[in-house]
Design a protein around this motif. Structure first.
Motif, short mmCIF file in Angstrom:
data_model
loop_
_atom_site.label_atom_id
_atom_site.label_comp_id
_atom_site.label_asym_id
_atom_site.label_seq_id
_atom_site.Cartn_x
_atom_site.Cartn_y
_atom_site.Cartn_z
N SER A 17 0.84 -1.21 0.00
CA SER A 17 0.00 0.00 0.00
C SER A 17 0.87 1.25 0.00
N LEU A 18 0.61 2.14 -0.95
CA LEU A 18 1.35 3.39 -1.06
C LEU A 18 0.41 4.57 -0.89
N VAL A 19 0.93 5.64 -0.30
CA VAL A 19 0.15 6.87 -0.19
C VAL A 19 0.22 7.63 -1.50
N GLY A 20 -0.90 8.14 -1.97
CA GLY A 20 -0.92 8.95 -3.18
C GLY A 20 -1.19 8.13 -4.42
N LYS A 21 -1.43 8.83 -5.52
CA LYS A 21 -1.74 8.21 -6.80
C LYS A 21 -0.65 8.55 -7.80
N PHE A 22 -0.25 7.54 -8.59
CA PHE A 22 0.81 7.74 -9.57
C PHE A 22 0.22 8.07 -10.94
N PRO A 23 0.96 8.83 -11.76
CA PRO A 23 0.46 9.17 -13.09
C PRO A 23 0.21 7.94 -13.94
N ASN A 24 -0.74 8.04 -14.83
CA ASN A 24 -1.13 6.92 -15.68
C ASN A 24 -0.30 6.91 -16.97
N HIS A 25 0.98 6.68 -16.83
CA HIS A 25 1.85 6.48 -17.99
C HIS A 25 2.99 5.57 -17.58
N ASN A 26 3.79 5.14 -18.55
CA ASN A 26 4.80 4.13 -18.30
C ASN A 26 5.79 4.55 -17.23
N PHE A 27 6.25 5.80 -17.27
CA PHE A 27 7.21 6.23 -16.26
C PHE A 27 6.56 6.27 -14.88
N GLY A 28 5.31 6.71 -14.80
CA GLY A 28 4.61 6.68 -13.53
C GLY A 28 4.51 5.27 -12.98
N ALA A 29 4.26 4.29 -13.87
CA ALA A 29 4.18 2.89 -13.43
C ALA A 29 5.53 2.39 -12.93
N GLN A 30 6.62 2.80 -13.61
CA GLN A 30 7.95 2.42 -13.14
C GLN A 30 8.22 2.95 -11.74
N MET A 31 7.88 4.22 -11.53
CA MET A 31 8.14 4.83 -10.23
C MET A 31 7.27 4.19 -9.15
N GLU A 32 6.06 3.78 -9.50
CA GLU A 32 5.21 3.09 -8.54
C GLU A 32 5.81 1.74 -8.16
N THR A 33 6.32 1.00 -9.16
CA THR A 33 6.97 -0.27 -8.87
C THR A 33 8.20 -0.07 -7.99
N ALA A 34 9.01 0.94 -8.31
CA ALA A 34 10.19 1.22 -7.50
C ALA A 34 9.80 1.54 -6.06
N ALA A 35 8.75 2.33 -5.88
CA ALA A 35 8.30 2.68 -4.53
C ALA A 35 7.82 1.44 -3.77
N LYS A 36 7.12 0.54 -4.45
CA LYS A 36 6.64 -0.67 -3.78
C LYS A 36 7.79 -1.57 -3.35
N LEU A 37 8.82 -1.66 -4.18
CA LEU A 37 9.98 -2.46 -3.81
C LEU A 37 10.71 -1.89 -2.60
N ILE A 38 10.76 -0.56 -2.52
CA ILE A 38 11.47 0.07 -1.40
C ILE A 38 10.62 0.05 -0.14
N VAL A 39 9.38 0.53 -0.23
CA VAL A 39 8.50 0.55 0.94
C VAL A 39 8.19 -0.86 1.41
N GLY A 40 8.12 -1.81 0.48
CA GLY A 40 7.83 -3.20 0.82
C GLY A 40 9.00 -3.98 1.35
N GLU A 41 10.14 -3.32 1.60
CA GLU A 41 11.31 -3.93 2.23
C GLU A 41 11.92 -5.05 1.39
N SER A 42 12.01 -4.87 0.08
CA SER A 42 12.70 -5.87 -0.74
C SER A 42 14.19 -5.90 -0.43
N GLY A 43 14.73 -4.76 0.00
CA GLY A 43 16.15 -4.66 0.28
C GLY A 43 17.01 -4.48 -0.95
#
Length: 383
Positions: free
Chosen positions: A221-247
């Motif tokens: 779960s992330l706070v906020g909404k990401f833009p609906n384009h490819n770069f926005g999706a990349q940044m959302e994935t990056a945020a999930k990996l970091i906030v989700g403690e992937s290490g």
């Protein structure tokens, strides 16, 4: 075999993957570095705009941004209006802007110049390994991590190319890349032992992707909404990996189509909005997830563009350009020097800050490594 394919094979010829996820990586890899490649050569003069310089308007009669459009950063420089979402970070001094970034004897070929940036070499030196791979050799990230790095967007490993590196190319967190049929893999196995090893390692990398997906980082779960384009999706994935403690310590993202030889005004404006929207949403999510002080974002591109616009309403391949460094430990402000339009190097801007100084700063001030191959001093960008 061309250079890109050779580097991809080197990335595949990796050490065996260890597929469990460790909540916290050991030093010096407990922090996260997010690289954002601006593919195609971003126009620096319309990104960080010298709006007080009459030469800017003389050289760009149709492309120059008017003073009332620019977002002032000081009395001389301002941001493209499409970057408005980054202004709160500038006010909070969490963005450093490195000015006039480039290197001596610049190469204006997309292929060769990005190769120089990704290997941290001089324009006359060739290397097969990316600069981050050379850092890994000084001290590897912990084996308990699913990978040394994740590549989002363009699959080119870039600064992560080289042997012994566990790099996972992710399209997103829900789907896997298409894989070759089993019969084709068997043919490769019979035909060539080297290719057989490549396929075996590729299969391990695919399995690593599956293990990442099984950890359900897509459900973070992330706070906020990401833009609906490819770069926005990349940044959302990056945020999930970091906030989700992937290490995972290194994440490479990309935003393309910066090769604006024609019709630049509208196109570049859309790219600036995409860049700012993705970075702003990522920042909000990372802050809310408690990872802002442990995350550093840096943009890079193969080159800037020429100061004079061309006859097609665009700009041609150039040299120096500004880049952004963002994060909770960043000391905001300007670093380097804006290249003067009155003193060009031929038709191009004369660089003022070697890009390898940014890498040295990351290596020594962020990752705590010596990086002797980066001979330049670190910049005082990080607290």
């Amino acid at each position: 075999m061309d250079f890109n394919r050779r580097r991809m094979l080197q990335a595949f010829l990796a050490v065996p993957l260890t597929l469990s996820v460790t909540p916290k990586a050991a030093e010096p890899w407990r922090r996260h570095l997010v690289l954002v490649e601006l593919n195609g050569g971003n126009d620096g003069l319309n990104t960080v705009v010298p709006y007080a310089d009459p030469l800017y308007y003389e050289m760009r009669p149709s492309l120059a941004l008017s003073q009332d459009q620019v977002l002032p950063l000081n009395e001389r420089l301002g941001l493209h209006p499409g970057l408005e979402e980054l202004m709160p970070l500038w006010s909070d001094r969490h963005i450093a802007i490195a000015l006039g970034v480039g290197y001596s004897h610049p190469n204006l070929s997309h292929f060769r110049s990005i190769e120089i940036w990704e290997t941290a070499t001089s324009s006359k030196t060739y290397a097969d390994e990316g600069w981050l791979v050379r850092l890994f050799k000084e001290r590897m990230p912990p084996l308990g991590l699913p990978a040394h790095a994740v590549v989002l967007g363009r699959n080119d490993p870039g600064p992560l190319a080289g042997e012994g590196v566990r790099v996972v190319a992710l399209k997103n967190l829900k789907t896997l890349r298409k894989r070759k049929s089993k019969s084709f893999l068997t043919l490769l196995d019979q035909a060539n032992p080297l290719l057989s090893h490549v396929v075996e390692v590729q299969n391990r990398m695919d399995l690593a992707e599956q293990r990442l997906i099984k950890k359900r980082f897509d459900n973070v779960s992330l706070v906020g909404k990401f833009p609906n384009h490819n770069f926005g999706a990349q940044m959302e994935t990056a945020a999930k990996l970091i906030v989700g403690e992937s290490g995972i310590p290194i994440i490479k993202c990309s935003l393309g189509s910066f090769d604006t030889h024609a019709g630049q005004a509208a196109r570049h404006g859309r790219l600036m909005e995409k860049l700012a929207g993705g970075l702003s949403s990522f920042t909000q999510a990372i802050k809310s997830g408690g990872k802002w002080d442990d995350t550093l974002i840096m943009t890079y591109s193969e080159f800037g563009r020429r100061p004079r616009e061309n006859a097609s309403g665009g700009t041609d391949h150039g040299t120096a350009a500004p880049h952004f460094i963002l994060g909770g430990r960043v000391k905001g402000g300007f670093f380097g020097e804006q290249p003067p339009l009155a003193r060009l190097d031929g038709l191009n801007l004369a660089y003022r800050l070697d890009f390898r100084a940014l890498y040295a700063t990351i290596a020594r001030r962020w990752l705590g490594l010596e990086a002797p191959f980066l001979e330049l001093k670190a910049l005082p960008i990080l607290a």
